[in-house]
Design an enzyme around this catalytic site. Sequence first.
Site, PDB file in Angstrom:
ATOM      1  N   HIS A 273       0.790  -1.242   0.000  1.00 40.76           N
ATOM      2  CA  HIS A 273       0.000   0.000   0.000  1.00 40.76           C
ATOM      3  C   HIS A 273       0.831   1.307   0.000  1.00 40.76           C
ATOM      4  O   HIS A 273       0.842   2.025  -0.976  1.00 40.76           O
ATOM      5  CB  HIS A 273      -1.018   0.069   1.153  1.00 40.76           C
ATOM      6  CG  HIS A 273      -2.021  -1.033   1.133  1.00 40.76           C
ATOM      7  ND1 HIS A 273      -2.832  -1.274   0.045  1.00 40.76           N
ATOM      8  CD2 HIS A 273      -2.343  -1.981   2.056  1.00 40.76           C
ATOM      9  CE1 HIS A 273      -3.611  -2.311   0.296  1.00 40.76           C
ATOM     10  NE2 HIS A 273      -3.331  -2.767   1.510  1.00 40.76           N
ATOM     11  N   ASP A 324      -5.682  -7.806  -3.744  1.00 39.68           N
ATOM     12  CA  ASP A 324      -5.986  -7.557  -2.334  1.00 39.68           C
ATOM     13  C   ASP A 324      -7.332  -8.129  -1.878  1.00 39.68           C
ATOM     14  O   ASP A 324      -7.452  -9.314  -1.680  1.00 39.68           O
ATOM     15  CB  ASP A 324      -5.862  -6.056  -2.057  1.00 39.68           C
ATOM     16  CG  ASP A 324      -5.775  -5.725  -0.569  1.00 39.68           C
ATOM     17  OD1 ASP A 324      -5.802  -6.662   0.244  1.00 39.68           O
ATOM     18  OD2 ASP A 324      -5.673  -4.538  -0.215  1.00 39.68           O
TER      19      ASP A 324
HETATM   20 ZN   LIG Z   1      -3.963  -6.694   2.386  1.00 40.02          ZN
END
Ligand SMILES: [Zn+2]
Length: 436
Positions: A273, A324
Amino acid sequence: VSTVRYLVADLTWVGDRFTPGIAVGVDAAGRIAAVVPDGEVAAEVPRERLRGRALLPGMVSAHSHAFQRALRGRGEQFPATLGSFWTWRGEMYALVGRLDGPEVERLSTAAFREMLRAGITCVGEFHYLHHEADRLDWSLDERVLAAARAAGIRIALLETYYRTGAIGEALQGAQRRFESIGPAAFWQQWERLDQELDTGTQSLGVAVHSLRAASLEDLREIHAESRRRQLQLHIHVEEQRREIDEANAVYGHSPIELLLETLRGAEGVAAIHCTHTKPRDLARFLGAGGNVVLCPLTEANLGDGLPELPSAPGHDGRLSLGTDSNTRISMLEEMRWLEYGQRLRRESRGVLRNPGGDTAAYLLDTATAGGGRALGLPVGAILPGYWADFAVVDLGAPALAESEPDTLAAALVFGAGDDAIAGTYVGGIWRASNDD
Ligand SMILES: [Zn+2]
């Protein structure tokens, strides 16, 4: 008698462009043995001609939580107030509370099959849902491996360490199904799992869930052991501002600063991220050899924010992509939204591009070779010695009409959907077809 067989598509992605007339040799073990002009292969050697098709390296989802596929379409109503990552996390924990082993396996198989149909041949499964009940049975680790086997996808199971519910706090409720009791027990389970892999398609990696889930001592110890084993250590970093505030409150430093200091650099670390990471810290992390996995569709769906990425080519090869939460499984969309997010943020075009100025080639590299680097696996490129994992593009797809070899990559990345993916090969074996 040669056991190498050859695939010849109309176009093959070699280096950073589509090239006609390439023969890709695949050996009996499922690896690429040769990438040569078709004319250099003896005439009597049989070829599998893929007419009307282009061959791409199989795409790599370097960050996935397969079980979260169950949340698709759920938690999208907001009658009382605004939602956030944290309200979503509450729903995810509620899901965890009701999943049993067979359901984890069923959901994971479905997610992996969907990945194959989207051209994803390798998944880095960031796996923290270990236990079927509160006891430490680790039974769900095998469930995920079984799901990958059933679907036929290549998996790097990123066995995930999760010891605290927040910094310095005990696990609570659903979190107990994630529990690791300490580094020694964690590596014991890792060793046990390592004996159970199908080595042709499965490998084991390592992750620490986040700086919320482990002490700095445990992080340091697990990283040292990962380095000894030449594994990349994956960890969620700065997806949410609150995570930064909490680290600052307890440690006086942000998570990325803590990582860089605790691990004395970023070698062998894949940060997931980095949504709110300061550009200066991100440049430091990338410059110190770190990898960053971005998940644009999930970050958008969860309302995380947009990372402020340094303009390529300054971080060549250090970025990769993950599906994800698997709310939407499409690597083509992940690619275009990685660049679109930066375009919207900067009011410019071509923010991410390779040294030749080619954005589509850069994004394709990020979705393939970048994932291979983040997972430490020879995947994501059509090169001798790499696994023979391919995404097959249907050149007859309506979205690709009018494209030519030198516009095809950009037409695919910016203009096509997954119906332009005809299917995939994993380890040289045809695994998924969208014509079924
Ligand atoms: Zn994750």
